[in-house]
Design a protein around this motif. Structure first.
Motif, short mmCIF file in Angstrom:
data_model
loop_
_atom_site.label_atom_id
_atom_site.label_comp_id
_atom_site.label_asym_id
_atom_site.label_seq_id
_atom_site.Cartn_x
_atom_site.Cartn_y
_atom_site.Cartn_z
N PHE A 363 0.84 -1.20 0.00
CA PHE A 363 0.00 0.00 0.00
C PHE A 363 0.88 1.25 0.00
O PHE A 363 0.82 2.07 0.93
CB PHE A 363 -0.94 0.01 1.21
N PRO A 364 1.69 1.43 -1.05
CA PRO A 364 2.55 2.62 -1.10
C PRO A 364 1.78 3.92 -1.29
O PRO A 364 2.29 4.99 -1.01
CB PRO A 364 3.47 2.33 -2.29
N ASP A 365 0.54 3.82 -1.79
CA ASP A 365 -0.26 5.01 -2.05
C ASP A 365 -1.16 5.38 -0.87
O ASP A 365 -1.96 6.31 -0.98
CB ASP A 365 -1.14 4.77 -3.29
N ALA A 366 -1.03 4.66 0.25
CA ALA A 366 -1.91 4.91 1.39
C ALA A 366 -1.12 5.50 2.55
O ALA A 366 0.12 5.49 2.56
CB ALA A 366 -2.58 3.61 1.83
N VAL A 379 -5.06 3.85 5.44
CA VAL A 379 -6.02 4.91 5.08
C VAL A 379 -5.86 5.20 3.59
O VAL A 379 -4.82 5.68 3.14
CB VAL A 379 -5.76 6.18 5.90
N LEU A 380 -6.91 4.90 2.83
CA LEU A 380 -6.96 5.20 1.40
C LEU A 380 -7.93 6.35 1.18
O LEU A 380 -9.03 6.36 1.74
CB LEU A 380 -7.40 3.97 0.61
N THR A 381 -7.54 7.32 0.36
CA THR A 381 -8.40 8.46 0.08
C THR A 381 -8.89 8.40 -1.35
O THR A 381 -8.21 7.89 -2.24
CB THR A 381 -7.65 9.78 0.32
N GLY A 382 -10.09 8.96 -1.55
CA GLY A 382 -10.67 8.96 -2.89
C GLY A 382 -11.43 7.67 -3.17
O GLY A 382 -11.46 6.73 -2.37
#
Length: 468
Positions: A363-366, A379-382
């Motif tokens: 989860f590098p984008d979280a 925590v993921l956004t969008g």
């Protein structure tokens, strides 16, 4: 009063004084910040310990309740009579232990008659009117908590084999068919001892950090003394520029404005003492700025794993707009306490570090957060695609368990997860966190080493389970 007849000696003492004051202020601020951070970490550690203790008590009580339920089901199938089933259940619960044999269970009827208490002479006797030294009718409170769907009670009670009452936290729940109140507890001094041990470790780390910082400040001060010796007989303008910058550093202003930066660059091109001093000041400024950024980073990141901590998470949420859509994944290691108890906290810390690294890979984008202990949050956004999120989570779980299985000390570990989606409409973060926790609890209840997605069906199942 000491008199200085030369400009060089005056400038030398001025720079020595300013630099010494700067070092003292920075040292005091750094030490104070380290002390405050240590105190904050200890408060959070104690909260985590208390939360983990509550979760363990609740889980252990459910285990004892399940044993009684098994005996009851045998009765319902006609394999044994009710009296035999109740006797078997009482014997089994009486012999149950956890936490290296220190944890045990009790059973009382809802009328206050004791059924199980370590096989002591109290069994079979009424204790509804029992009071602790502070006047609490703790048996009544335990019964009331159990009848409300299960809950915690606090009272004073002696440890087995002793007479001195000590503060104790107790969790009870009711087994309605037999009108039994089943429970277990922990003495608060167990948490106190663990907190004291962790505080000693924190203090040692803080002392080492402060010692390194003071050594660096002393070296910087020595450098300024050497530079000050060579600053004499020069024009007033460069001296004023250097003095101004030193005062700014003494006040903690590490970021230079454009004018000051241009002046310092001009001075750094000089071949004399002022040029050398200017270059040294610039290097010191960079080092101090790096240290300042490091302190800020430590305040927002978990010391062990490097992931974001609760404070960073809270600031991140505040910076997001009100219409931001979040997806939360709550993670919790299974059997983590067994690893700590059997192999020590160093092995437990290694397990947490491995989890953090695998989590960052998947989860590098979280925003990956260590909430405390072995609890983590993604925590993921969008807007997200559920299928993609769950595939990534499954991949994370497989990879993590695969790594753990390579180490005999970690091969008992698995991970459970709970997902809460907000979909198209924003959901308050506290509501979403509660939902992900419910989903995680459902995964734990369904056997661990799996994940569950929050849904209304899951919510209804929880409500049905909590009904008396």
């Amino acid at each position: 009063m000491m008199q200085f007849r030369s400009m060089q000696s005056r400038l030398t003492m001025i720079f020595i004084g300013i630099s010494l004051l700067t070092m003292l202020i920075l040292g005091a601020v750094s030490v104070y910040g380290a002390v405050q951070e240590n105190q904050r970490m200890m408060r959070e550690f104690r909260k985590d310990m208390e939360k983990n203790a509550e979760l363990q008590l609740e889980w252990q009580t459910h285990s004892a309740w399940s044993v009684v339920e098994t005996c009851y089901q045998a009765q319902m199938r006609g394999e044994v009579t009710q009296e035999q089933a109740m006797q078997r259940a009482a014997d089994l619960v009486r012999n149950m232990r956890y936490d290296n044999g220190q944890g045990y269970f009790t059973i009382d009827t809802d009328e206050g008659v004791n059924v199980v208490l370590l096989g002591t002479e109290v069994e079979g006797k009424p204790r509804l009117e029992s009071q602790d030294p502070e006047g609490r009718y703790f048996i009544r409170e335990m019964i009331n908590q159990a009848k409300e769907g299960g809950g915690f009670s606090e009272f004073m009670f002696p440890k087995p084999g002793t007479e001195k009452p000590l503060p104790k936290l107790y969790y009870t729940m009711e087994f309605f068919p037999y009108h039994w109140v089943i429970g277990t507890g922990i003495w608060i001094d167990q948490i106190d001892r663990r907190v004291v041990m962790r505080e000693k470790a924190f203090m040692e780390n803080m002392k080492e950090h402060v010692a390194r910082m003071l050594t660096g400040l002393v070296l910087l001060e020595a450098l300024f003394v050497l530079l000050a010796v060579y600053t004499g007989g020069k024009l007033a303008y460069p001296i004023q520029v250097a003095t101004k910058r030193m005062k700014e550093l003494g006040e903690g202003v590490l970021k230079m404005d454009e004018q000051t930066e241009a002046q310092m660059q001009e001075m750094s091109r000089r071949d004399d003492e002022l040029g050398a001093m200017s270059r040294a000041m610039s290097e010191m400024n960079k080092n101090l700025y790096k240290n300042q950024m490091l302190i800020l980073s430590m305040a927002q990141h978990d010391v062990l794993t490097g992931l974001a901590n609760r404070r960073h998470f809270g600031e991140f949420i505040k910076q997001c707009s009100a219409d931001t859509v979040f997806t939360l994944i709550s993670l919790d290691l299974d059997h983590f306490k067994e690893v700590n108890d059997n192999f020590g906290h160093q092995t437990g810390d290694a397990a947490l570090l491995i989890l953090a690294e695998v989590l960052k890979l998947q989860f590098p984008d979280a925003l990956n957060v260590r909430m405390g202990g072995d609890e983590f949050l993604v925590v993921l956004t969008g807007k997200v695609q559920r299928e993609s999120v769950e595939e990534r989570l499954e991949s994370f779980m497989r990879q993590l368990i695969s790594v753990y299985h390579q180490d005999p000390g970690l091969n008992c570990l698995t991970v459970s997860a709970g997902i809460a989606y907000a979909d198209d409409q924003p959901v308050p973060i506290d509501v979403l966190m509660n939902r992900s926790d419910q989903a995680l609890y459902a995964a734990k209840s369904d056997g661990r080493c799996c994940y569950r997605v929050y849904s209304e069906e899951l919510e209804n199942r929880k409500k049905e389970k909590n009904k008396p």
